[in-house]
Design a protein around this motif. Sequence first.
Motif, mmCIF file in Angstrom:
data_model
loop_
_atom_site.group_PDB
_atom_site.id
_atom_site.type_symbol
_atom_site.label_atom_id
_atom_site.label_comp_id
_atom_site.label_asym_id
_atom_site.label_seq_id
_atom_site.Cartn_x
_atom_site.Cartn_y
_atom_site.Cartn_z
ATOM 1 N N LYS A 1 0.829 -1.196 0.000
ATOM 2 C CA LYS A 1 0.000 0.000 0.000
ATOM 3 C C LYS A 1 0.875 1.262 0.000
ATOM 4 N N GLU B 1 0.381 5.794 -1.121
ATOM 5 C CA GLU B 1 -0.515 6.841 -1.613
ATOM 6 C C GLU B 1 -0.135 7.175 -3.053
ATOM 7 N N PHE B 2 -1.161 7.243 -3.922
ATOM 8 C CA PHE B 2 -0.910 7.582 -5.321
ATOM 9 C C PHE B 2 -2.129 8.304 -5.886
ATOM 10 N N SER B 3 -1.903 8.956 -7.010
ATOM 11 C CA SER B 3 -2.971 9.709 -7.672
ATOM 12 C C SER B 3 -3.744 8.788 -8.616
ATOM 13 N N VAL B 4 -5.027 8.641 -8.351
ATOM 14 C CA VAL B 4 -5.871 7.828 -9.223
ATOM 15 C C VAL B 4 -6.017 8.503 -10.587
ATOM 16 N N LEU C 1 -3.103 7.669 -12.690
ATOM 17 C CA LEU C 1 -3.196 6.290 -13.173
ATOM 18 C C LEU C 1 -4.197 6.183 -14.317
ATOM 19 N N ASP D 1 -2.661 -0.481 -3.081
ATOM 20 C CA ASP D 1 -1.616 -1.078 -3.915
ATOM 21 C C ASP D 1 -1.830 -0.604 -5.355
ATOM 22 N N ARG D 2 -0.961 0.314 -5.833
ATOM 23 C CA ARG D 2 -1.137 0.911 -7.159
ATOM 24 C C ARG D 2 -1.076 -0.134 -8.268
ATOM 25 N N ARG E 1 -4.128 -0.851 -10.790
ATOM 26 C CA ARG E 1 -3.871 -0.749 -12.241
ATOM 27 C C ARG E 1 -4.298 -2.039 -12.946
#
Length: 551
Positions: A391, A393-396, A399, A434-435, A439
């Motif tokens: 896990k 933090e990422f920008s949806v 993506l 989890d990016r 994805r």
Amino acid sequence: MSNSMRSTSWFTPALLLAGFILVFGILIGLIQFRIESYSQKEMASDIDAVAESIRLRLKGNEDYLVMLAKDRAENALNQNQFQIRASHYVKDHPEMINITWVDSIFNIQDVAPREGNEQIIGLHLDLAEPQKASRKAKELRLPQYTKAFEAIQGNPSFEIWIPVFRGNTFLGLLAGVYSCEKVVNFLVPEQMKIRYKARIEDENSLIVWQQNLSKSTISDIESKVLIATAESGLMLCFTRIGWGLIDWTLVFLIILSLGLVGGMAFSMWKVSVEMDRRRMTENILKKQNDEFAQLNEEYKFINTELQLAKEKAESADRLKSAFLANVSHEIRTPLNSIVGFSSLLIEPDLKDEDKHAYVNMIESNTESLLVLIDEIIDLSKIEAQQLTLKKEEFSVDQLISELFQIFKHENSNCDVVFLIEKISDNMDLFANSDRVRVRQILINLLTNAFKFTESGSVKMGYLKIDGNVVLFVKDTGIGISEEHHRVIFQRFRKLNEIQDKRIYRGTGLGLAITEKLVELLGGQIWVESDLGKGSCFYFTLPDLELRDVKT
């Protein structure tokens, strides 16, 4: 004169007294006769009811053994399952000593429960009665009762033998072993045992087992009924406990000497007690019949559950076969292309543009093969609970933009418009998840959307439903009928197998993996679709946050 008068004075009273005693003696005798006659009829009725109850109990046990035999014949009952089910059944049916499994050459292979019966495992069936009944059961292919005999455990017993066949192949026999003592002690109501001395006789009227040896009985008040098959010759016999006719007459004469009223009251009380006891016996038998009816319903429920389990197993087997066929095809197709175009590359006169085209085909098929292998590995890891989540933090939005460029380029030659939809252009969506797996989820959904959409549009993005942010992939493709909304998430199920007869490549693992990944990430996935009107797959993720775009 005086002597004559004295003679008359005692003669007349004496005559009257003698007449009184005679009349009341006859009356008491008639009453006693009626009581004994009534007791004989009542006894016959009571014993018929008890015998019918025992026969129903034996029939219920026979039906259960037949069910076990059927499961054994269909390979639905291994040794461990036999021990568990048969031991529980014997525990709940104390009239039985054990349930024995004998193989096709009449050797004892297993017995339930094993405790206390270990000494018979491995023995050959040498006792005359069990050997005779078991061989007859094999010959007639029907259950057979034995006559009464002395069991290895040292108890007077009888058995029922159930043959087990798979087609015409004889597999062995199941035997239910009954203790004569326990049949009486547990199946005859206590009120009956108080009033009657019970025993079991064979066809030659020889006593196999009896209770209350020390109690006196009235031999004239006796009744016998058959409790098993006529061939077994097993008779349940009852004799009334009491002192006999002469002693009862003396008792009544003593009561008569105390007074006519007392004697009549005693007779009326005795008849009343007999009636109450009969009603109690009838109530007990009614309760037992109700219990048997309940057991029968439970057996029906168990049979239904077993049938459902069998159908599920057969369905799983069919799905496995379909999966193996699909995977074989999906692996062979790119491998054939890779091998074929690789062999063409060594041609000496091959043009550069053809060589470039062949290399592109090899790369394309290699990627397809890698995707297939990745899907199988992912599903194996998920089912083995070995998939590790990382896990972050990422920008949806970032993506989504990345995937938009990839799929727009890959599908640039088709008649499908690819669109992105957001809640607001002034806000970006961030996720703590989890990016890589998010994805993968979006790629699986987008791949299916483009695969099943020949024209129209495919839309990807996120929106709010009931105040919660939900990601989605929507298409205008062939759609999915409502009854198949859950089926498509099952492993190995392909849409062309359940709905559309056109051939679409794939193993049927994509949506199954997608659902498992969403659940591992703590979210939910569902579909809204109508046949011919396109589909929209929604899924949620925890820890989603909308933020204002920083300028």
